[in-house]
Design a protein around this motif. Structure first.
Motif, PDB file in Angstrom:
ATOM      1  N   HIS A 120       0.867  -1.108   0.125  1.00  0.00           N
ATOM      2  CA  HIS A 120       0.030   0.055   0.076  1.00  0.00           C
ATOM      3  C   HIS A 120       0.917   1.104  -0.222  1.00  0.00           C
ATOM      4  O   HIS A 120       2.088   1.214   0.419  1.00  0.00           O
ATOM      5  CB  HIS A 120      -0.991  -0.034   1.275  1.00  0.00           C
ATOM      6  N   PRO A 152       2.881   6.751   4.147  1.00  0.00           N
ATOM      7  CA  PRO A 152       2.528   8.255   4.346  1.00  0.00           C
ATOM      8  C   PRO A 152       3.229   9.427   3.577  1.00  0.00           C
ATOM      9  O   PRO A 152       2.824  10.237   3.183  1.00  0.00           O
ATOM     10  CB  PRO A 152       2.767   8.382   6.050  1.00  0.00           C
ATOM     11  N   GLU A 153       4.361   8.866   3.212  1.00  0.00           N
ATOM     12  CA  GLU A 153       5.378   9.523   2.407  1.00  0.00           C
ATOM     13  C   GLU A 153       5.106   9.477   0.811  1.00  0.00           C
ATOM     14  O   GLU A 153       6.047   9.758   0.219  1.00  0.00           O
ATOM     15  CB  GLU A 153       6.669  10.066   2.898  1.00  0.00           C
ATOM     16  N   LEU A 176      10.675  14.174  11.262  1.00  0.00           N
ATOM     17  CA  LEU A 176      10.713  14.180  12.763  1.00  0.00           C
ATOM     18  C   LEU A 176      10.435  12.561  13.006  1.00  0.00           C
ATOM     19  O   LEU A 176       9.599  11.927  12.169  1.00  0.00           O
ATOM     20  CB  LEU A 176       9.416  14.988  13.129  1.00  0.00           C
ATOM     21  N   SER A 177      10.959  12.053  14.108  1.00  0.00           N
ATOM     22  CA  SER A 177      10.842  10.739  14.299  1.00  0.00           C
ATOM     23  C   SER A 177       9.341  10.426  14.548  1.00  0.00           C
ATOM     24  O   SER A 177       8.595  11.087  15.244  1.00  0.00           O
ATOM     25  CB  SER A 177      11.325  10.502  15.705  1.00  0.00           C
ATOM     26  N   SER A 178       9.044   9.321  13.763  1.00  0.00           N
ATOM     27  CA  SER A 178       7.309   9.117  13.612  1.00  0.00           C
ATOM     28  C   SER A 178       7.385   7.610  13.600  1.00  0.00           C
ATOM     29  O   SER A 178       8.486   6.839  13.411  1.00  0.00           O
ATOM     30  CB  SER A 178       7.034   9.545  12.040  1.00  0.00           C
ATOM     31  N   PRO A 179       6.064   7.152  14.020  1.00  0.00           N
ATOM     32  CA  PRO A 179       6.025   5.837  14.234  1.00  0.00           C
ATOM     33  C   PRO A 179       6.145   4.952  13.167  1.00  0.00           C
ATOM     34  O   PRO A 179       5.568   5.154  11.816  1.00  0.00           O
ATOM     35  CB  PRO A 179       4.691   5.469  14.758  1.00  0.00           C
ATOM     36  N   VAL A 180       6.638   3.649  13.143  1.00  0.00           N
ATOM     37  CA  VAL A 180       6.725   2.687  12.076  1.00  0.00           C
ATOM     38  C   VAL A 180       6.316   1.369  12.740  1.00  0.00           C
ATOM     39  O   VAL A 180       6.302   1.081  13.796  1.00  0.00           O
ATOM     40  CB  VAL A 180       8.237   2.642  11.543  1.00  0.00           C
ATOM     41  N   LEU A 181       6.019   0.357  11.769  1.00  0.00           N
ATOM     42  CA  LEU A 181       5.575  -0.914  11.960  1.00  0.00           C
ATOM     43  C   LEU A 181       6.259  -1.933  11.070  1.00  0.00           C
ATOM     44  O   LEU A 181       6.758  -1.488  10.063  1.00  0.00           O
ATOM     45  CB  LEU A 181       3.962  -1.077  11.800  1.00  0.00           C
ATOM     46  N   THR A 190       6.803  -1.741   7.117  1.00  0.00           N
ATOM     47  CA  THR A 190       6.913  -0.396   6.595  1.00  0.00           C
ATOM     48  C   THR A 190       8.193  -0.280   5.619  1.00  0.00           C
ATOM     49  O   THR A 190       9.245  -0.951   5.897  1.00  0.00           O
ATOM     50  CB  THR A 190       7.195   0.652   7.482  1.00  0.00           C
ATOM     51  N   VAL A 198      10.226   3.895  16.108  1.00  0.00           N
ATOM     52  CA  VAL A 198      10.284   5.329  15.297  1.00  0.00           C
ATOM     53  C   VAL A 198      11.255   5.479  14.341  1.00  0.00           C
ATOM     54  O   VAL A 198      12.135   4.614  14.596  1.00  0.00           O
ATOM     55  CB  VAL A 198       9.891   6.416  16.514  1.00  0.00           C
ATOM     56  N   ARG A 201       8.211   7.036   4.675  1.00  0.00           N
ATOM     57  CA  ARG A 201       7.867   5.637   4.703  1.00  0.00           C
ATOM     58  C   ARG A 201       6.983   5.749   3.482  1.00  0.00           C
ATOM     59  O   ARG A 201       5.869   6.554   3.544  1.00  0.00           O
ATOM     60  CB  ARG A 201       6.908   5.675   5.977  1.00  0.00           C
ATOM     61  N   PHE A 211       3.774   0.394   2.552  1.00  0.00           N
ATOM     62  CA  PHE A 211       3.594  -0.528   3.677  1.00  0.00           C
ATOM     63  C   PHE A 211       3.029  -1.842   2.954  1.00  0.00           C
ATOM     64  O   PHE A 211       2.131  -2.060   2.158  1.00  0.00           O
ATOM     65  CB  PHE A 211       2.348   0.204   4.567  1.00  0.00           C
TER      66      PHE A 211
END
Lengths: 231, 286
Positions: free
Chosen positions: B179, B182-183, B226-231, B234, B252, B257, B260
């Protein structure tokens, strides 16, 4: 408190709430407010804060993406800072063997070491996120006079409790391991508890301030059992 | 039957580690989820022994190595085909095997797949932190005990044997549905198209992430976040190429990203040098 600017999918079982991408206390308060409102709900599996974002993980068998968005849109959030936010006062032995970079940081900033300590202790910091390693809290913001880059060559071993500076952030290494931050001191108190009810001492949204202690007090506190503030 | 089986690593298999259900629910405290890189194979190993799918087992990447077994118990091997043998006698995967006395288990370099799982019926006598035996938090400092593992063994019910799955050959092209991340819209049209071209799994891949070598270089250096969450799943666009994050990835990150991949675990049965590509979600072609 600020509300997110957009909410969009992060794969088929998570949503990403995003604020303006900057380090900002109001934004952090917003992230924290949404996290607290969502993380206790049965259909939400996890909420992971970023500096200006919140990842909301859900079970797509239990609820649809649309359903989670509806929950988020319907949230009634108190705009005042939560009473759950804890203020931690952390003792730090600055300099010497505990803060091997303090003198160099002072020279680089054109200040004497005591001024570095005073500036570090004068601020109340916000825990923005936990990440990088278990229990590591990224706190900000340092006063501009303390802003400093990471070490060119990271250390292969930083002792647990080491207090560091990087950019406009300060943080404490919760466990032994490699690290590239500028080390100015060390705290004897624990930041993670593998056997306790709560694993990490800090949570996003907490407030932290530091105060200086001597070597003898460091050794005494290191031997004491300590109770963390209750959430 | 009640008894104890003791397992120790004799030689090789240096990447072997204990895995179980990992530590879900602690991402917000900086704790990676962990778990088996191929949870289907690990769960199958345990189910064939009639025990909970997330009972601890040993994940063995790339090469089986040599193991000493002492005692009385039942084990199952699943996942990658490492041509396992017990005291020189060839073993089948995906079927319970009885172990008695002192025996030597050996595996070769993986012929297909990348990660094998060794499960034993019974209670694994291991310390846990946050409910898991896995390395990744203070309190568990080695990825695999230097000494021995002891298991209080039980006799499994004997379910039907399972068919060994076939993994792709190294020359096959594996497609993983992805998918937009975010970026995604940080990329121009050419770069978006480039994401769907073939990649090669780099030897530096590990449980933190699968490093992908592009056939044509991804030139542009994107700004950091900026440090952002990842799973896990990703796909990050980094200065050194794409990384598909895995079970031990940091929670993070500062790299964009761009994709996914929900079914990222398939990538963890690809050997270094294997070929893969991403396929846009909704694309029904193979």
């Amino acid at each position: 408190m600020r509300r997110p600017r957009q909410i969009r999918p992060f794969g088929p079982s998570a949503l990403l709430l995003e604020w303006e991408q900057t380090i900002n206390l109001e934004i952090s308060n917003g992230v924290t407010a949404y996290r607290r409102a969502l993380e206790g709900l049965p259909v939400i599996q996890e909420c992971v804060p970023g500096y200006a974002s919140l990842l909301v993980v859900y079970d797509p068998v239990e609820i649809s993406e649309h359903g989670v968005k509806e929950i988020i849109f319907d949230l009634s959030l108190d705009s005042t800072p939560s009473n759950d936010a804890i203020h931690h006062r952390i003792p730090v032995a600055y300099g010497g063997i505990h803060g091997p970079d303090l003198i160099q940081v002072a020279q680089d900033k054109g200040l004497n070491p005591q001024k570095i300590i005073d500036l570090h202790c004068a601020q109340r910091y916000t825990v923005y996120i936990l990440g990088y390693r278990p229990g590591f809290a990224f706190m900000g913001s340092l006063p501009p006079r303390l802003e400093i880059g990471r070490k060119k060559r990271p250390r292969t071993r930083v002792p647990a409790g080491s207090v560091g500076l990087a950019g406009r952030q300060t943080g404490i290494y919760p466990s032994d391991g490699p690290g590239g931050w500028q080390l100015i001191g060390r705290t004897p108190v624990s930041l993670i508890d593998s056997e306790g009810q709560t694993f990490a001492r800090f949570a996003a949204g907490d407030r932290v301030s530091f105060y200086p202690i001597g070597t003898e007090q460091f050794q005494q506190l290191a031997k004491q059992d300590e109770t963390w503030p209750v959430r | 039957m009640a008894g104890t089986l003791v397992i120790s690593r004799s030689k090789g298999a240096t990447g072997a580690r204990l895995v179980d259900g990992g530590r879900p629910g602690y991402l917000h405290q900086g704790v990676a989820r962990g778990g088996a890189a191929d949870p289907v194979a690990a769960a199958k190993a345990n189910k064939l022994l009639g025990q909970h799918p997330m009972t601890p087992c040993i994940e063995i990447p790339l090469h089986g190595g040599s193991w000493s077994l002492s005692g009385d118990g039942w084990l199952v091997l699943t996942g990658a085909d490492m041509q396992w043998s017990l005291d020189g006698v060839q073993l089948d995967r995906y079927t319970p095997i009885r172990v008695t006395g002192s025996q030597s288990l050996r595996g070769t370099f993986a012929k297909s797949g990348c990660r094998a799982y060794l499960a034993v019926a019974g209670q694994w006598l291991l310390p846990t932190v946050l409910g898991s035996v896995e390395i990744g938090v203070p309190g568990i400092t080695t990825s695999f005990p230097a000494g021995e593992i002891r298991i209080e063994c039980t006799s499994p019910d004997m379910p039907p044997e399972a068919l060994s799955p076939s993994y792709p050959n190294r020359e096959d092209m594996v497609s993983l549905t992805a998918h937009p991340g975010p970026e995604w819209n940080w990329l121009d049209d050419r770069e978006k198209s480039q994401l769907y071209t073939p990649y090669t799994v780099h030897p530096d891949s590990n449980r933190q992430g699968i490093r992908l070598q592009a056939d044509s270089r991804l030139d542009r250096r994107l700004p950091e976040l900026l440090s952002s969450p990842v799973l896990p799943g990703t796909v990050q666009w980094t200065p050194s190429g794409l990384i598909l994050l895995g079970p031990d990835a940091q929670t993070v990150g500062g790299y964009p990203r761009v994709l996914f991949v929900p079914k990222w675990t398939a990538a963890y049965q690809l050997l270094p040098g294997a070929r893969m590509r991403f396929k846009p979600y909704g694309d029904s072609s193979s």
